[in-house]
Design an enzyme around this catalytic site. Sequence first.
Site: not given
Ligand SMILES: [Zn+2]
Length: 210
Positions: A15, A53, A55, A59, A88, A113, A158
């Site tokens: 990330d 990351d 989304h 989310h 984010h 993810k 993470c």
């Molecule tokens: Zn996230």
Amino acid sequence: MALTVGDSDVLLVVDVQNDFCPGGNLAVPQGDEVVAPVSRIAERFGHVVLTQDWHPAGHQSFASSHPGRRAYETIEVAYGPQVLWPDHCVQGTHGAAFRSDLSIPHAQLVIRKGFRRGIDSYSALWENDRTTPTGLAGYLRERGLTRVFVAGLALDFCVRYSAEDAKRHGFDVAVIEDACRGIDVGGSMAATRESFSKLGIATIAGSAIA
Ligand SMILES: [Zn+2]
């Protein structure tokens, strides 16, 4: 102790995205300081995997999706406790993009993810419901990659969950601590150190990698 990187080793870069760096929507303090060391360490590795990351808007992990709730509160969702975050890494936005100064042109795979609206995913291997795999473990196995070095953001979320899950899957795992930065929500840094020592996850310095 110098570690020699071989053909069954992989660097997992977690990330390193604009939103997790200063100026981003979920900035990890000094998060930008990992970019140069991660890029440098990656040159040692023949195999590099990046996570991103990723989304959808609205989310479930976003505080804005829960009226009356604030970022950094914890709520109960179907799969257990979930920390709420500022919006984010929304798909396709600048915040979700990798840092432009992250230089790893030879990275072989990007694992995205957290793309299911109702499930967050800290780990690069399992989403937060602990039953939905990302496919990374199978990829590493099929590629014959057995030792996983982890670096990136954030150390206590993470990076931590990715390292733990890799260890649970039977991979050898080392976290390159000076190529990570943490966010420290509710004692999460102390919990991370405790968990690493309990699970036998090594923490090393980037300088140890020959
Ligand atoms: Zn996230």
